[in-house]
Scaffold this motif. Sequence first.
Motif, mmCIF file in Angstrom:
data_model
loop_
_atom_site.group_PDB
_atom_site.id
_atom_site.type_symbol
_atom_site.label_atom_id
_atom_site.label_comp_id
_atom_site.label_asym_id
_atom_site.label_seq_id
_atom_site.Cartn_x
_atom_site.Cartn_y
_atom_site.Cartn_z
ATOM 1 N N GLN A 175 -4.363 -1.265 -3.901
ATOM 2 C CA GLN A 175 -3.273 -1.135 -2.932
ATOM 3 C C GLN A 175 -2.346 -2.353 -2.953
ATOM 4 O OE1 GLN A 175 -2.533 1.636 -0.743
ATOM 5 N NE2 GLN A 175 -3.797 2.489 -2.364
ATOM 6 N N GLY B 187 0.822 -1.205 0.000
ATOM 7 C CA GLY B 187 0.000 0.000 0.000
ATOM 8 C C GLY B 187 0.849 1.245 0.000
ATOM 9 N N ASP B 188 0.197 2.352 -0.293
ATOM 10 C CA ASP B 188 0.895 3.632 -0.323
ATOM 11 C C ASP B 188 0.477 4.558 0.809
ATOM 12 O OD1 ASP B 188 -1.628 4.379 -1.135
ATOM 13 O OD2 ASP B 188 -0.962 5.481 -2.899
ATOM 14 N N THR C 296 -8.602 -2.739 0.298
ATOM 15 C CA THR C 296 -7.596 -2.695 -0.758
ATOM 16 C C THR C 296 -7.829 -1.643 -1.829
ATOM 17 O OG1 THR C 296 -8.738 -4.347 -2.105
ATOM 18 C CG2 THR C 296 -7.152 -5.158 -0.472
ATOM 19 N N ARG D 76 -6.280 2.883 3.418
ATOM 20 C CA ARG D 76 -6.320 1.732 2.528
ATOM 21 C C ARG D 76 -4.974 1.021 2.563
ATOM 22 N NH1 ARG D 76 -9.615 4.171 -2.659
ATOM 23 N NH2 ARG D 76 -11.613 4.274 -1.582
ATOM 24 N N PHE D 77 -5.028 -0.300 2.564
ATOM 25 C CA PHE D 77 -3.829 -1.124 2.576
ATOM 26 C C PHE D 77 -4.204 -2.508 2.075
ATOM 27 C CE2 PHE D 77 -5.862 -1.523 6.671
ATOM 28 C CZ PHE D 77 -5.906 -2.891 6.873
ATOM 29 N N CYS D 78 -3.224 -3.362 1.920
ATOM 30 C CA CYS D 78 -3.465 -4.713 1.439
ATOM 31 C C CYS D 78 -2.547 -5.691 2.151
ATOM 32 C CB CYS D 78 -3.221 -4.781 -0.072
ATOM 33 S SG CYS D 78 -3.512 -6.407 -0.794
ATOM 34 N N TYR E 224 1.237 -2.482 -5.422
ATOM 35 C CA TYR E 224 2.573 -1.996 -5.079
ATOM 36 C C TYR E 224 3.541 -3.152 -4.821
ATOM 37 C CZ TYR E 224 0.396 2.556 -4.785
ATOM 38 O OH TYR E 224 -0.285 3.707 -5.087
ATOM 39 N N THR F 237 -2.606 5.552 1.484
ATOM 40 C CA THR F 237 -3.730 6.407 1.118
ATOM 41 C C THR F 237 -4.754 6.480 2.244
ATOM 42 O OG1 THR F 237 -3.484 5.902 -1.212
ATOM 43 C CG2 THR F 237 -5.641 6.700 -0.525
#
Length: 128
Positions: free
Chosen positions: A116, A63-64, A107, A85-87, A119, A66
């Motif tokens: 996400q 993830g970045d 995600t 947001r993440f994964c 990446y 966000t």
Amino acid sequence: MRVLGVVALAAALCGCAFQRAQVAQDARAQMVGMSKEQVLACMGPPANKAAEGQTEVWSYNSGDGTVVASGSASYGSFSGRSSQRFCHINVVMSGGGVAAVNYQGPTGGLITAGEQCAYAVDPCVKKQ
């Protein structure tokens, strides 16, 4: 003129999210059958490993960072919330190779699910 610039920037960012969502979707299919060595080469060492019998699960975070904010206003009051947001990516290994790639977490958006995850999996995906 300033509004047009903001709209153009938003469209460009949204386009990137769609592209990342497609990369994540492609990875779920393209990574099946990869060897452990290939996964290590394109994703690096996993954050965690678990094993049960002949099956291993390698876990990665992606993830970045966000943060999505939303809110509502009613009768002079405002309420809002934000979420990140993440994964979490689980690469399931069986018989020495990838059997499945699963994504967990918030995600992406409604039409950019998985974005996400891109990446971390992007180096494993063959570009068309």
